[in-house]
Design a protein around this motif. Structure first.
Motif, short mmCIF file in Angstrom:
data_model
loop_
_atom_site.label_atom_id
_atom_site.label_comp_id
_atom_site.label_asym_id
_atom_site.label_seq_id
_atom_site.Cartn_x
_atom_site.Cartn_y
_atom_site.Cartn_z
N PHE A 53 0.83 -1.20 0.00
CA PHE A 53 0.00 0.00 0.00
C PHE A 53 0.88 1.26 0.00
O PHE A 53 0.62 2.20 -0.74
N GLY A 54 1.92 1.24 0.85
CA GLY A 54 2.82 2.38 0.91
C GLY A 54 3.48 2.67 -0.42
O GLY A 54 3.61 3.82 -0.82
N THR A 55 3.86 1.61 -1.13
CA THR A 55 4.49 1.80 -2.44
C THR A 55 3.54 2.48 -3.41
O THR A 55 3.92 3.39 -4.15
N VAL A 56 2.28 2.10 -3.37
CA VAL A 56 1.30 2.67 -4.28
C VAL A 56 1.01 4.13 -3.96
O VAL A 56 0.89 4.97 -4.87
N VAL A 57 0.90 4.47 -2.68
CA VAL A 57 0.55 5.84 -2.31
C VAL A 57 1.78 6.74 -2.19
O VAL A 57 1.65 7.95 -2.04
N ASP A 80 -6.37 11.46 0.04
CA ASP A 80 -6.93 11.43 -1.32
C ASP A 80 -6.41 10.22 -2.09
O ASP A 80 -7.18 9.55 -2.79
N ARG A 81 -5.11 9.96 -1.98
CA ARG A 81 -4.53 8.82 -2.69
C ARG A 81 -5.05 7.50 -2.12
O ARG A 81 -5.38 6.57 -2.87
N ALA A 82 -5.18 7.42 -0.79
CA ALA A 82 -5.70 6.22 -0.15
C ALA A 82 -7.14 5.98 -0.58
O ALA A 82 -7.55 4.84 -0.82
N ASP A 83 -7.92 7.05 -0.67
CA ASP A 83 -9.32 6.93 -1.09
C ASP A 83 -9.40 6.35 -2.50
O ASP A 83 -10.23 5.48 -2.78
N GLU A 84 -8.51 6.81 -3.35
CA GLU A 84 -8.50 6.33 -4.73
C GLU A 84 -8.06 4.87 -4.81
O GLU A 84 -8.71 4.05 -5.47
N GLY A 90 -14.80 8.42 -1.66
CA GLY A 90 -14.75 9.77 -1.10
C GLY A 90 -14.79 9.83 0.41
O GLY A 90 -14.60 10.90 0.99
N LEU A 91 -14.99 8.70 1.09
CA LEU A 91 -15.11 8.72 2.55
C LEU A 91 -13.78 9.04 3.22
O LEU A 91 -13.75 9.77 4.22
N LEU A 92 -12.68 8.50 2.70
CA LEU A 92 -11.39 8.80 3.29
C LEU A 92 -10.96 10.23 2.98
O LEU A 92 -10.40 10.92 3.83
#
Length: 291
Positions: A53-57, A80-84, A90-92
């Protein structure tokens, strides 16, 4: 959307210093802990390891764990990146509305809440230009001069918090605002000539507002009842008030009517000794012309 650093590294604490949660800020801790828990639950539900997850965001694994554990305040870009990535609909991203409030120190938030409710604000400041009147660059110079120095990130957080309080000037109905400033701080070119000029121009702008009375205490006034330090008075719609003074009541906020009368007497005396609003604006205009 990429949130990596310029060198392509995953962001870590060296890239984002100063976004720790104050352990004494109970509300702040609760907000950040709740948001962190939601991030972790959604990541695990998506079947992603923290490292992946960290690599992606664009953040290091250690930072992911700290944010999810409520030890670090996430930035808006992280949410925003985590939400995507986690398809949160849009909750995060929406959590930023709560998170952004706890970025600011607890004392600043509490002061901002009081100022936002007050129908009258009266302030005498002797050593600096009050935060409510500071420009961004002036505030940055003042905060950045602290010793030991704040990190650059902490400076920006504190500047943002100070400027956020200035929304009091945009309120409707407008509160009645009264300021008495000492001549000395207006003559100190904090931040350099251009920053100093912008600050003087800001004082003139605010001083001309219909709901603001701005007065200057000239240096030729050798003594007055504010020499002990700052005095602040806030009055609220229900008739209650709170005050604080550097030189009285151990600088603690007070609400006792007997103590408030003392501060009101001192502030009233200071206003009487200061230049009139018109004379004060003329003085600032003259000072601006000399820069």
């Amino acid at each position: 959307m990429s949130v990596e650093t310029d060198t392509g590294r995953l962001k870590n604490e060296a890239d984002e210093p100063g976004w720790e949660v104050d352990p004494d800020d109970e509300w702040g801790v609760a907000v950040i802990t709740t948001v962190g828990r939601q991030l972790k639950l959604r990541r695990e539900a998506a079947g992603m390891r923290a490292a992946d997850f960290g690599t992606v965001v664009g953040y290091g694994e250690d930072m992911v764990y700290k944010i999810e554990g409520g030890k670090r305040i996430p930035r808006q870009e992280y949410l925003d990146r985590a939400d995507e990535v986690l398809d949160a609909g849009g909750l995060l991203s929406a959590a930023w509305e709560d998170v952004k409030k706890v970025r600011y120190p607890k004392k600043v938030r509490e002061l901002g809440k009081l100022e936002a409710k007050a129908v009258e604000i009266a302030l005498y400041e002797c050593h600096i230009i009050p935060g409510l009147l500071q420009t961004r660059e002036h505030a940055r110079a003042v905060i950045g001069a602290a010793q030991p120095p704040y990190s650059p990130d902490d400076v920006e957080r504190m500047v943002a918090a100070r400027l956020a309080r200035q929304s009091v000037f945009e309120r409707s109905p407008a509160p009645a605002l009264s300021f008495v400033l000492e001549e000395g701080p207006l003559r100190r070119p904090i931040g350099g000539t251009m920053v100093w000029r912008e600050q003087l121009e800001r004082l003139l702008e605010v001083g001309r507002l219909h709901n603001v009375v701005l007065q200057l205490m000239p240096m030729h006034c050798d003594t007055h009842s504010g020499l002990d330090g700052r005095i602040e008075l806030l009055k609220f719609p229900d008739g209650t008030a709170v005050g604080r003074s550097d030189g009285a009541f151990n600088s603690r906020p007070i609400a006792d009517p007997r103590h408030l009368r003392i501060l009101e007497l001192r502030y009233g005396t200071i206003r009487a000794q200061a230049l009139s609003p018109g004379e004060s604006l003329a003085f600032i205009e003259q000072l601006l012309g000399e820069t």
